[in-house]
Design a protein around this motif. Sequence first.
Motif, short mmCIF file in Angstrom:
data_model
loop_
_atom_site.label_atom_id
_atom_site.label_comp_id
_atom_site.label_asym_id
_atom_site.label_seq_id
_atom_site.Cartn_x
_atom_site.Cartn_y
_atom_site.Cartn_z
N PRO A 160 0.82 -1.22 0.00
CA PRO A 160 0.00 0.00 0.00
C PRO A 160 0.85 1.27 0.00
CG PRO A 160 -0.85 -1.57 1.58
CD PRO A 160 0.45 -2.12 1.11
N SER A 161 1.97 1.25 0.72
CA SER A 161 2.84 2.43 0.76
C SER A 161 3.47 2.67 -0.60
CB SER A 161 3.92 2.25 1.82
OG SER A 161 3.36 2.11 3.10
N LEU A 162 3.82 1.60 -1.30
CA LEU A 162 4.39 1.74 -2.64
C LEU A 162 3.36 2.34 -3.60
CD1 LEU A 162 6.86 1.20 -4.43
CD2 LEU A 162 5.92 -1.07 -4.90
N ALA A 163 2.11 1.90 -3.46
CA ALA A 163 1.04 2.46 -4.30
C ALA A 163 0.85 3.94 -4.00
CB ALA A 163 -0.26 1.70 -4.07
N LEU A 164 0.86 4.30 -2.73
CA LEU A 164 0.66 5.70 -2.35
C LEU A 164 1.84 6.57 -2.73
CD1 LEU A 164 -1.21 7.69 -0.92
CD2 LEU A 164 -0.18 7.04 1.25
N SER A 165 3.04 6.00 -2.78
CA SER A 165 4.22 6.78 -3.16
C SER A 165 4.16 7.24 -4.60
CB SER A 165 5.50 5.96 -2.93
OG SER A 165 5.56 4.85 -3.83
N GLY A 166 3.25 6.67 -5.40
CA GLY A 166 3.07 7.16 -6.77
C GLY A 166 2.63 8.61 -6.82
N LEU A 167 2.08 9.13 -5.72
CA LEU A 167 1.70 10.55 -5.65
C LEU A 167 2.91 11.45 -5.46
CD1 LEU A 167 -1.47 10.59 -3.35
CD2 LEU A 167 -1.37 11.35 -5.72
N LEU A 168 3.87 10.99 -4.67
CA LEU A 168 4.93 11.87 -4.20
C LEU A 168 6.28 11.60 -4.86
CD1 LEU A 168 5.35 14.15 -2.15
CD2 LEU A 168 5.92 12.43 -0.44
N LEU A 169 6.63 10.33 -5.02
CA LEU A 169 7.95 9.99 -5.56
C LEU A 169 8.24 10.63 -6.91
CD1 LEU A 169 9.61 6.50 -5.28
CD2 LEU A 169 9.82 7.82 -7.38
N PRO A 170 7.33 10.58 -7.89
CA PRO A 170 7.64 11.21 -9.18
C PRO A 170 7.87 12.72 -9.07
CG PRO A 170 5.75 9.74 -9.37
CD PRO A 170 6.01 9.91 -7.92
N GLN A 171 7.11 13.40 -8.21
CA GLN A 171 7.31 14.84 -8.04
C GLN A 171 8.69 15.14 -7.45
OE1 GLN A 171 3.92 17.17 -6.49
NE2 GLN A 171 2.84 15.22 -6.31
N ILE A 172 9.09 14.36 -6.45
CA ILE A 172 10.41 14.55 -5.85
C ILE A 172 11.50 14.26 -6.88
CG2 ILE A 172 12.01 13.66 -4.11
CD1 ILE A 172 9.63 13.23 -2.28
N ALA A 173 11.34 13.19 -7.64
CA ALA A 173 12.35 12.83 -8.63
C ALA A 173 12.52 13.93 -9.67
CB ALA A 173 11.97 11.51 -9.30
#
Length: 311
Positions: free
Chosen positions: A180-193
């Motif tokens: 679930p955390s990996l799915a939710l990181s789709g919101l934030l990880l790309p923006q940070i990258a």
Amino acid sequence: MKRPLRALRDVGVVVLLVVTFTTLLMQFAQGSPGRAILGPRASQDQVDALNHTLGADRPVIEQIGSSLAGYVRLDLGHSLSNPEQSVAGLAAGALPVTASIIGLTLAISLVGGVLAGLAGALSRPSVDRAVSAAAVSILSIPPFALALLLIVGVAIGLGLAPAGGWAGSWPANLSYAWLPSLALSGLLLPQIARTVQQRARELAGEEFIEAGEARGLSRSRLTFRHILPNVLLPVITIVGFNASFLIAGAVVVEAVFGVPGFGQVLSTAVSERDYPVIQGLALLTAVTVVLINFLCEVLYVVADPRTRVAS
């Protein structure tokens, strides 16, 4: 002193706005909260009795004042579907689960986003383009859709994680929390990258980086001692800006995975039209967003002492 006082003021404003909005929403829900909860087949006497229990038959200003007085006493009220269960008790049971999901999401997003951004900015152009394309692609997928894809591909297809549920104790919870955390990181990880990628690319051409290279400093030393600290400032801003989206996304992802956090409690309350629970969780969520943004401000000052003068 200005920042703590401003945070306290912001919390007060948020509490007032949430209480006012939810109270007005209850007033306009299918005519009255009692009718919305009991349905069209209930008698008017039953509706009136429930409205009286909820305090919905009192003037709106009085309802808002009563709610605020209860919140000052840290009393969020009781559930309608289970009167013996307090809203605070429901929130206390769900909060550690949701906090675990969001905390692990932040860890995945920060580590993965920063490393991917640095790799894209400081590697070959092909890697740069690949990181950009991957970030845009992931960001275009809604969290619930990404959650379903991970369940089908990772949980069911590869068997690397449970498809849902919660162990109830640590460290066993980790096997249920990471997907679930990996799915939710789709919101934030790309923006940070993407942000780290753009900022690192700009810094790589700065004079102090070129001077370091001329002195014979290694690429890794320049990256982690000089470039990395300078790309963390916009990352802190991104986390604060996306706090509300993370909590909202966590509610959706938890519902998909059947995790017993805020999402499950809120979805149950909505289906049962349990207005005190909905109002209490809305208030706690709003206050949490304000506190996260305050924490990000503090971290920003720690990361960049130059902002202390302005604050």
